[in-house]
Design a protein around this motif. Structure first.
Motif, PDB file in Angstrom:
ATOM      1  N   VAL A  57       0.866  -1.183   0.000  1.00 27.19           N
ATOM      2  CA  VAL A  57       0.000   0.000   0.000  1.00 27.19           C
ATOM      3  C   VAL A  57       0.902   1.233   0.000  1.00 27.19           C
ATOM      4  O   VAL A  57       1.894   1.270   0.740  1.00 27.19           O
ATOM      5  CB  VAL A  57      -0.908   0.022   1.251  1.00 27.19           C
ATOM      6  N   VAL A  58       0.562   2.211  -0.837  1.00 26.99           N
ATOM      7  CA  VAL A  58       1.364   3.438  -0.882  1.00 26.99           C
ATOM      8  C   VAL A  58       1.168   4.176   0.440  1.00 26.99           C
ATOM      9  O   VAL A  58       0.045   4.485   0.839  1.00 26.99           O
ATOM     10  CB  VAL A  58       0.957   4.322  -2.078  1.00 26.99           C
ATOM     11  N   TRP A  59       2.275   4.416   1.128  1.00 30.14           N
ATOM     12  CA  TRP A  59       2.246   4.868   2.515  1.00 30.14           C
ATOM     13  C   TRP A  59       2.941   6.223   2.666  1.00 30.14           C
ATOM     14  O   TRP A  59       3.729   6.423   3.566  1.00 30.14           O
ATOM     15  CB  TRP A  59       2.939   3.792   3.369  1.00 30.14           C
ATOM     16  N   GLY A  60       2.704   7.105   1.732  1.00 32.07           N
ATOM     17  CA  GLY A  60       3.334   8.424   1.809  1.00 32.07           C
ATOM     18  C   GLY A  60       4.525   8.521   0.873  1.00 32.07           C
ATOM     19  O   GLY A  60       4.844   7.574   0.157  1.00 32.07           O
ATOM     20  N   PRO A  61       5.179   9.704   0.867  1.00 35.31           N
ATOM     21  CA  PRO A  61       6.331   9.880  -0.023  1.00 35.31           C
ATOM     22  C   PRO A  61       7.492   8.982   0.402  1.00 35.31           C
ATOM     23  O   PRO A  61       7.554   8.572   1.565  1.00 35.31           O
ATOM     24  CB  PRO A  61       6.702  11.351   0.158  1.00 35.31           C
ATOM     25  N   GLY A  62       8.359   8.667  -0.523  1.00 35.70           N
ATOM     26  CA  GLY A  62       9.526   7.861  -0.194  1.00 35.70           C
ATOM     27  C   GLY A  62      10.473   8.621   0.717  1.00 35.70           C
ATOM     28  O   GLY A  62      10.434   9.845   0.784  1.00 35.70           O
ATOM     29  N   ARG A  63      11.323   7.887   1.415  1.00 35.40           N
ATOM     30  CA  ARG A  63      12.228   8.552   2.349  1.00 35.40           C
ATOM     31  C   ARG A  63      13.476   9.079   1.655  1.00 35.40           C
ATOM     32  O   ARG A  63      14.123   9.993   2.128  1.00 35.40           O
ATOM     33  CB  ARG A  63      12.644   7.561   3.438  1.00 35.40           C
ATOM     34  N   GLY A  64      13.797   8.434   0.546  1.00 37.27           N
ATOM     35  CA  GLY A  64      14.944   8.898  -0.221  1.00 37.27           C
ATOM     36  C   GLY A  64      16.289   8.596   0.409  1.00 37.27           C
ATOM     37  O   GLY A  64      17.284   9.227   0.090  1.00 37.27           O
ATOM     38  N   ASP A  65      16.350   7.627   1.315  1.00 38.68           N
ATOM     39  CA  ASP A  65      17.628   7.301   1.948  1.00 38.68           C
ATOM     40  C   ASP A  65      18.183   5.987   1.410  1.00 38.68           C
ATOM     41  O   ASP A  65      18.930   5.291   2.072  1.00 38.68           O
ATOM     42  CB  ASP A  65      17.462   7.234   3.475  1.00 38.68           C
ATOM     43  N   PHE A  66      17.766   5.641   0.213  1.00 45.98           N
ATOM     44  CA  PHE A  66      18.171   4.379  -0.371  1.00 45.98           C
ATOM     45  C   PHE A  66      18.868   4.708  -1.683  1.00 45.98           C
ATOM     46  O   PHE A  66      18.533   5.715  -2.316  1.00 45.98           O
ATOM     47  CB  PHE A  66      16.898   3.550  -0.611  1.00 45.98           C
ATOM     48  N   ASP A  67      19.828   3.910  -2.064  1.00 47.25           N
ATOM     49  CA  ASP A  67      20.590   4.172  -3.292  1.00 47.25           C
ATOM     50  C   ASP A  67      19.642   4.356  -4.491  1.00 47.25           C
ATOM     51  O   ASP A  67      18.984   3.419  -4.908  1.00 47.25           O
ATOM     52  CB  ASP A  67      21.534   2.974  -3.525  1.00 47.25           C
TER      53      ASP A  67
END
Ligand code: ADP
Ligand code: ZN
Length: 736
Positions: A57-67
């Motif tokens: 389930v889409v749970w908000g924006p991505g955190r962006g801490d992944f390569d």
């Protein structure tokens, strides 16, 4: 339709980073890229995870801490209504409260087959064009049959049967344009309920009904204890609130503790609202589950009656939750995700902004305390509807009754049973023990037969001709020779279960028709329902039952209740032993004399008639009992006046589980900081289940302490050995 839970639902364009919660046991929400066509918060999606594709389930924006180079796109957005912010928020809060990982919580909310598959279709037929005057006899029958269905879509099978013709006749009419052939979704809305007038409320019912209806009309969170003895009209009153909810165009949820209770309830709803509500519990077929889940999310189900898991359904617009028999222990889920459905119902209502009604004749001390604290409002229904009263309750002092060792019904009680049966009424003998005998003992050496996988004695079930472990379900034949000393023919059944009681009844009341109600004696919920209906209609003179009879069934002819062993629940160290016994005895006694014409009596066989709990039950002064019980718990700082959490460790390796438990008990700095105490590790009362050794720790804190946060911080210090399982039980109900 009102949308009360207004939040900003974000929309993501193709390529945007989104966070996706999956049902996989991973520590976090994972980052993906929004697919072609974009997606939005709450969308059900399929995402790649390693070599697999999983549900999320889409749970908000991505955190962006992944390569960024390794982030993959969402495969596709599934064909299901997005999960609403209200439910997402509920899952998050419930996970935090119960210290359950979010993926496990999401699993509870996605328990439906075919989620995300395109809506299943079926081919249906209806009248389309003008009907020519000249038709063959068979074609004419098809047209007539379609008219008879009144414009509702009909499948080919149904049509062919109704018109008594071949499929080719129908196809011929389709070619002519007289009949239309089209695809329609297989999952259809539930019949609309008519919120017509119910029974005229009387006495206390009027004010209670008005108050609940006003709550629903206001459409805001409010928690109410609806208290009244069995038969006082609680159901009638909360159905008024349901009716108001339907008038508002919103959905209602009624939770019941026992599937066997739903039959009676469904019939009642049908009588009141003109159609049956949607039903959700483990006995419902997969097809029906899929239909219900989808319809609940689209608004095609107005009223859901269900077991505790119904709390996790994706309601489109929930306007009322009722928890009937709120004190019932089966609301606590004791396996997998450990949660109390009553408490979670209050949480969901608070998040939805809708009223919640907790109904009971014998409320839990938790609810009682919430009323005292001003958190819940209390509405009382004074006496029973009409003139029927709570039955008179008396003790039979078993110390004065001279009973042979293999008999359990005292002469005093037997005399009452005879009188009642002679009058054509029903007697209930209550014994909260399944099976024939709780202990199988060797008279030569004293050995008691136990389970090979659990530290539990095996219970003889004579109908099955086996010994059964009530912990793990393992069975074995009743041994002829003692497994310990080998002596033959000295194995003896000790103590009574309902099956054994049935034997005694058969001998002592040979002419009476006897029914045994015990959950294990029925292959299905339906068989049990049928039996209950048969008994209600007068199909038995003597009913022998375990606690399943205590739960709300209506037996109009029942005027005598005999409790075989009122002391049973008082043994053991459970902090709720007194409360449970009090509730159970009053519930059971409440089965007697439910109508105005007949007055009931309840007799409790006890060896300790002066025990405070037994005296409180007999005295019938509930408020005094609750006050005394509350004072005692307050003094010792236990729930509901203090907080507790159980930590249950289990492993096949006994040394490992104790070592790890000791390790936990040594590093309790985060718990100390909130003033919590830790007890244990100690072997759980049932120290081995299914071959796994079990150890418990108990954390105790003051009422306002941030217990969950401290426990989370405490447990984060440790790495679990591979075979070891750890479960956190917030607000434990059972200490086994
Ligand atoms: P409870 O839920 O408290 O056990 P119920 O709502 O089941 O009580 O009511 C008990 C019985 O009395 C039911 O058969 C119900 O239909 C009947 N009853 C309750 N209130 C009324 C009323 N105001 N008018 C007519 N019958 C009523
Ligand atoms: Zn076992």
């Amino acid at each position: 339709m009102s949308e009360r839970f207004q939040v900003v639902e974000r929309v993501y364009r193709a390529g945007d980073l989104v966070g996706v919660l999956t049902t996989e046991p991973l520590g976090r929400v994972l980052d993906y890229r929004a697919p072609e066509g974009g997606c939005g918060d709450g969308d059900f999606v399929e995402v790649p995870l390693g070599p697999r594709r999983v549900l999320g389930v889409v749970w908000g924006p991505g955190r962006g801490d992944f390569d960024p180079a390794r982030i993959r796109p969402v495969n596709r957005v599934l064909d299901a209504r997005p999960m609403r912010a209200e439910l997402r928020s509920f899952l998050t809060r419930a996970a935090e409260y119960t210290l359950t990982p979010l993926p496990a919580m999401l699993r509870l909310a996605t328990r439906t087959p075919g989620l995300g598959e395109p809506a299943s279709m079926r081919r249906v037929y209806r009248l389309a064009g003008p009907v020519p005057n000249q038709l063959t006899e068979a074609r004419h029958r098809v047209v007539e049959a379609l008219r008879a269905f009144g414009g509702l879509p009909v499948t080919l099978g149904e049509l062919v049967e109704a018109a008594a013709c071949g499929a080719s006749v129908v196809k011929g009419l389709v070619k002519l344009g007289v009949v239309a052939e089209e695809d329609a979704p297989r999952d259809t809305p539930y019949p609309r309920l008519q919120a017509a007038k119910g029974m005229r409320l009387e006495g206390d019912q009027v004010a209670a009904g008005d108050a609940l209806v006003a709550d629903v009309a206001r459409g805001a969170y409010a928690a109410t204890l609806l208290k009244g003895v069995t038969g006082s009209g609680k159901t009638e009153v909360y159905l008024e609130a349901v009716a108001e909810c339907l008038r508002q165009g919103r959905q209602a949820l009624v939770l019941l503790p026992e599937i066997a209770l739903t039959a009676e309830f469904l019939t009642r709803v049908e009588a009141r609202f003109g159609a049956k509500p949607a039903e959700w519990h483990s006995g419902v077929t997969m097809t029906e589950r899929r239909r219900l889940w989808r319809m609940v999310s689209e608004g095609g189900a107005e009223l859901v009656v269900g077991a505790r898991s119904a709390l996790f359904l994706p309601f489109r617009d929930l306007g009322l939750i009722v928890v009937d028999e709120e004190h019932d222990t089966s609301y606590k889920q004791e396996e997998g995700v450990l949660y109390n459905a009553r408490d979670m119902a209050v949480l969901r209502a608070a998040i939805c902004g809708c009223p919640v009604v907790l109904a009971s004749a014998t409320p839990s001390l938790e609810t009682w305390a919430n009323v005292e604290a001003g958190k819940y409002r209390r509405l009382d229904l004074g006496s029973r509807y009409g003139a029927a009263e709570m039955p008179e309750m008396r003790a039979i002092d078993m110390r004065a009754e001279k009973l042979p060792g293999d008999r359990w019904i005292s002469e005093t009680l037997a005399g009452k049973v005879r009188d009642v049966v002679a009058r054509g009424e029903q007697a209930l003998l209550f014994l909260n023990r399944r099976g024939f005998a709780p202990v199988t003992l060797c008279r030569a050496c004293g050995h008691q037969v136990g389970c090979d996988h659990c530290d539990a004695r095996m219970v003889e079930h004579r109908f099955q001709k086996r010994l059964v472990c009530h912990q793990c379900g393992a069975t074995k034949p009743v041994p002829v020779a003692c497994p310990s000393c080998g002596v033959e023919g000295r194995m003896a059944a000790v103590g009574p279960g309902v099956e054994r009681l049935a034997e005694e009844v058969a001998v002592r009341f040979p002419d009476a028709r006897v029914a045994v109600l015990s959950s294990d004696l029925f292959g299905s919920a339906r068989a049990l329902k049928e039996k209950i209906a048969e008994i209600s209609a007068g199909g038995a003179d003597i009913i022998i039952g375990t606690q399943i009879v205590a739960k709300g069934h209506n037996f109009p002819l029942l005027t005598l209740v005999g409790v075989i062993d009122a002391d049973l629940g008082l043994q053991g160290s459970d902090l709720r032993a007194a409360e449970r016994t009090f509730q159970l005895m009053r519930q059971v006694a409440g089965r007697a004399g439910r109508t105005a014409e007949r007055k009931g009596e309840a007799w409790l066989q006890t060896h300790q008639p002066e025990h405070p709990v037994i005296r409180a039950i007999l005295g019938g002064d509930e408020e005094a009992f609750w006050r005394a019980e509350a004072a005692e718990r307050r003094a010792s700082g236990v729930p509901p006046y203090g907080r507790m959490a159980g930590i249950i460790l289990s492993s096949t390796d006994v040394a490992q589980v104790f070592d790890f438990g000791g390790e936990l008990a040594r590093r309790i700095e985060p718990l100390r900081r909130i003033g919590a105490e830790v007890w244990g590790p100690a072997p759980a009362p049932i120290a081995r289940v299914r071959g796994r050794h079990r150890v418990r720790l108990l954390v105790k804190a003051e009422k306002g302490a941030p217990l969950q946060a401290a426990i989370a911080e405490w447990l984060a210090q440790f790495k679990l050995p591979r075979d070891l399982r750890l479960a956190v039980d917030i607000d434990p109900q059972s200490f086994l």
